[in-house]
Design an enzyme around this catalytic site. Sequence first.
Site, PDB file in Angstrom:
ATOM      1  N   CYS B  87       0.823  -1.216   0.000  1.00 27.42           N
ATOM      2  CA  CYS B  87       0.000   0.000   0.000  1.00 27.42           C
ATOM      3  C   CYS B  87       0.855   1.264   0.000  1.00 27.42           C
ATOM      4  O   CYS B  87       0.340   2.362  -0.146  1.00 27.42           O
ATOM      5  CB  CYS B  87      -0.962  -0.007   1.179  1.00 27.42           C
ATOM      6  SG  CYS B  87      -2.215  -1.292   1.016  1.00 27.42           S
ATOM      7  N   CYS B 204     -13.960  -0.426   7.329  1.00 26.40           N
ATOM      8  CA  CYS B 204     -13.121  -0.840   6.205  1.00 26.40           C
ATOM      9  C   CYS B 204     -13.114   0.234   5.113  1.00 26.40           C
ATOM     10  O   CYS B 204     -14.145   0.824   4.814  1.00 26.40           O
ATOM     11  CB  CYS B 204     -13.647  -2.141   5.607  1.00 26.40           C
ATOM     12  SG  CYS B 204     -13.806  -3.463   6.810  1.00 26.40           S
ATOM     13  N   LYS B 329     -10.954   5.490   3.665  1.00 28.53           N
ATOM     14  CA  LYS B 329     -12.307   5.133   4.094  1.00 28.53           C
ATOM     15  C   LYS B 329     -13.363   5.612   3.110  1.00 28.53           C
ATOM     16  O   LYS B 329     -14.199   4.837   2.681  1.00 28.53           O
ATOM     17  CB  LYS B 329     -12.530   5.720   5.502  1.00 28.53           C
ATOM     18  CG  LYS B 329     -13.905   5.643   6.098  1.00 28.53           C
ATOM     19  CD  LYS B 329     -14.280   4.233   6.549  1.00 28.53           C
ATOM     20  CE  LYS B 329     -14.968   3.459   5.496  1.00 28.53           C
ATOM     21  NZ  LYS B 329     -16.341   3.241   5.487  1.00 28.53           N
ATOM     22  N   HIS B 333      -9.712   3.617  -2.166  1.00 28.16           N
ATOM     23  CA  HIS B 333      -8.373   3.050  -2.023  1.00 28.16           C
ATOM     24  C   HIS B 333      -7.992   2.214  -3.238  1.00 28.16           C
ATOM     25  O   HIS B 333      -8.022   0.992  -3.198  1.00 28.16           O
ATOM     26  CB  HIS B 333      -8.312   2.214  -0.735  1.00 28.16           C
ATOM     27  CG  HIS B 333      -6.949   1.652  -0.456  1.00 28.16           C
ATOM     28  ND1 HIS B 333      -5.770   2.291  -0.793  1.00 28.16           N
ATOM     29  CD2 HIS B 333      -6.570   0.497   0.151  1.00 28.16           C
ATOM     30  CE1 HIS B 333      -4.749   1.552  -0.416  1.00 28.16           C
ATOM     31  NE2 HIS B 333      -5.193   0.457   0.153  1.00 28.16           N
TER      32      HIS B 333
END
Lengths: 475, 385
Positions: B87, B204, B329, B333
């Site tokens: 990431c 998530c 959030k 992403h």
Amino acid sequence: MVGIHSYGAYIPMWRMPLAALGGGARKIPDNGPEKAVANYDEDAITMAVAAATDCLEGIDRQSVDGVIFSSTTYPYKEKQGASIIAKALDLRRDVQTADLGGSLRASAGALRVAADTVRAGSAHCVLVIASDCRIGAPRSGIERNVGDGAAAFLISDNEVAVSLEGTHAISDEILDVWRTEGDPFVHSWEDRFVVEHGYSDRTVEAVRGLCEKLDANPGDFTRVALYAPDARSHGGVAKSLGISKEALVDPLFGRLGNAGVAFAPLLLAQALESARSGDRILMASYGDGAEALSFAVTDRIEKIQNRRGVAWHLTRKSSLRDYDMYLRFRQLDTKEWEAGTNSGISATIHFRDRDEDLSFRGHQCRQCSTMQYPFQRVCFRCYARDDFDEVRLADRKGSVKSFSFDFFAGSPNPPLVATMTEVDGGSRVYLQMTDCSPKEVKLDMPVEFTFRKIHEIGGKPNYFWKCTPIREEAQ
Amino acid sequence: MNPEAIRDKVAVVGAGCCKFGENWDKSPEDMIVEAAFDAYEDAGIEAPQQQIEAAFCGAVYPNRGTAEVADGLKLYDRPISMVQNYCATGTDAFRFGVFGIASGLYDTVLVVGFDKPKDRGVSGPSIATTGVRDLPMTPAGWFSLCAARYFETYGAGREDLAKIAVKNHHNGTLAPKSMLKREITVEDALNARMISWPFGLYDCAAQSDGAAAAILTRADLAKNFRDDYVLVKAIAIALGANPQADPDFDFLRWKPTVYAAKQAYAQAGISDPFKEIDVAQVHDCFTLTELLTYEDLGFCEKGSAKDHIASGTFDLKGELPVNTDGGLKTFGHPTGATGVRMIYENYKQLQGKADARQVPGANVALSHNIGGAPQACGIAILANP
């Protein structure tokens, strides 16, 4: 003298109330008849490893030089079960392995073959395992009949606890119970035919033949471990042979179910749990004929301690009650996507990782003693290169350092309980927890390790270890 | 090693971002073009084929990789490289861009981060399996491994996590290019369906498609592009031991963040991050990741995050606003794009162009990613000249 040096048993934790089979809104009594059901991550091989682990408690595994695995439900058509079991048990490399299957009588044959092998001197300590996880078609009579379990015996000429006095086998051709290639379900012909011309006649014939050889009567045996397809025929054969109710080992109908090749061996193990020196035990098994074995218990039976055996496993149970879940456990439910159609686990990675994944060995640094998992080339703490001893972790206990309940990871029984477990000694391993309820998962809880199918990617069972709560001893 | 070697040598003179979301009707190249041309326009670059001398890209699951960037932007006859670092991929691509400029080899480079997870037909991350031990476990499962131990040690709980989700959902409503624009309540977060305990749905990050871009040049050339350029103070990457094997892991922190923060603060000359940093974008793949990051970056003492969450320290109007654009959030992403998207947001904040989400007087901004088991962390610190 050749005979049983040690024994062990395994019955899965889950019980399916017979009243819940088939689903629907029927009332399910709390203490009604039930059958033992393998968890979704169990199969004949994992249960065999568990029974063998019980059998090998306190025994030097280097002494085991043979494994005969009997089952009618091997996960592989081509590929040996005994070699997977030997690897999971971390037995020596020159162990002789063989599978024996095809009939519910295979386990009796396995015991005889093992004894003959030891007598012939080609091995001295042969592990005989019987394990079955048979499936009847949903809502069929066979579905109600079958249960899952495994039993294991060490056959040796050293420190024999139960000597094998004699055997007698009858081979017969009858289409009574069968399963064909590609068919997951066991089938049978009309039950009265099966019992009269198959089970009863042949079993009586085999036992009488054995008694003739031994110059004994069926009534002479202290305990009788008698296979039967159901309670009624069990009683019928006992009556025909003149075996008293006291001598009959509880066939566990309504508690275990017909455990296939493991059925008679589990009853034998149950008999040994309370056996005393001087007892004579008869075991009779059926399938395409019948085979009877006679055992005499020696004073070495007292030396077999700390076995979980049948009694402990019967006490350790949890009720499934949910037919849909049962169907998922046995992969009989319909899914949106066909499982395991991708190419799956790399065979070369599987090969390289087999000591870590199947034997569950970790590394201990020779310089700083740090335990680590999986195998490392450079030590986590002191950075020493390639200076490790391989240490088996599977027989140790551990404690849960962290956990989560994953509802997103595919599991037939969500949530999947994921843990970071520290194996006693220090290795940290990311492990699933099985045979547990999320409610009982706590930080630092003690766990032990159990060999399971971690998934079936590629359409094959892929085995690894999981952790499971350490249960109280049976009362 | 000279930790100050790159400080103030490199300027960001342009940044761009496409709209993040489930971009069903856009290809990776579409998003790369939108992000890069947004950055070109911002930097005043009218002839990228003449002005962009090299490109550094980051993507975690590209189809073709560097060729998607070269073909999409028609940037040929020059170096294009691709970085992959979990990431922290976008931040690491930016790092190589910074090195390219700081070395003196290039005057102007393009950094592009992108990913297109929504072409895979699954909700959430897909998982490729090669080894027996790999599965079935998920990123939510990995990142939740600190939860039980942290909660027990410091008395925090799901309510604290829920407040982070509420904050980031609010901030996301203020960012034009964010994926989700919906306020939620603590109750919504606590009552949502469970993904991997303690993470419910709102704990998530929203997995999305997206691309973000930045234009870098030498600090002494920055004025040729604009007056309100931004300087790179620090760019750090650090790997930590696999927490699923590390015999010394304590389940109270993510070590890679601690390691990378030490590097970044040394590079930037920061000794009191809470006081010296004005705004931060941190990796909130899951709410607990953001909570741990407050402490692992030294914004507050270990164990005190829940008190700061309660008092609003990291809210948009707090002392150190975190994830002003909604974070992973709600902004979304797309793994390879995320680090560059954070740099885009910090660049706008430092220029005072963040509109409704503007942190007044922001002069020093930090961005942070952590990924893998997690094992890799990237941190970038930007500041006004």
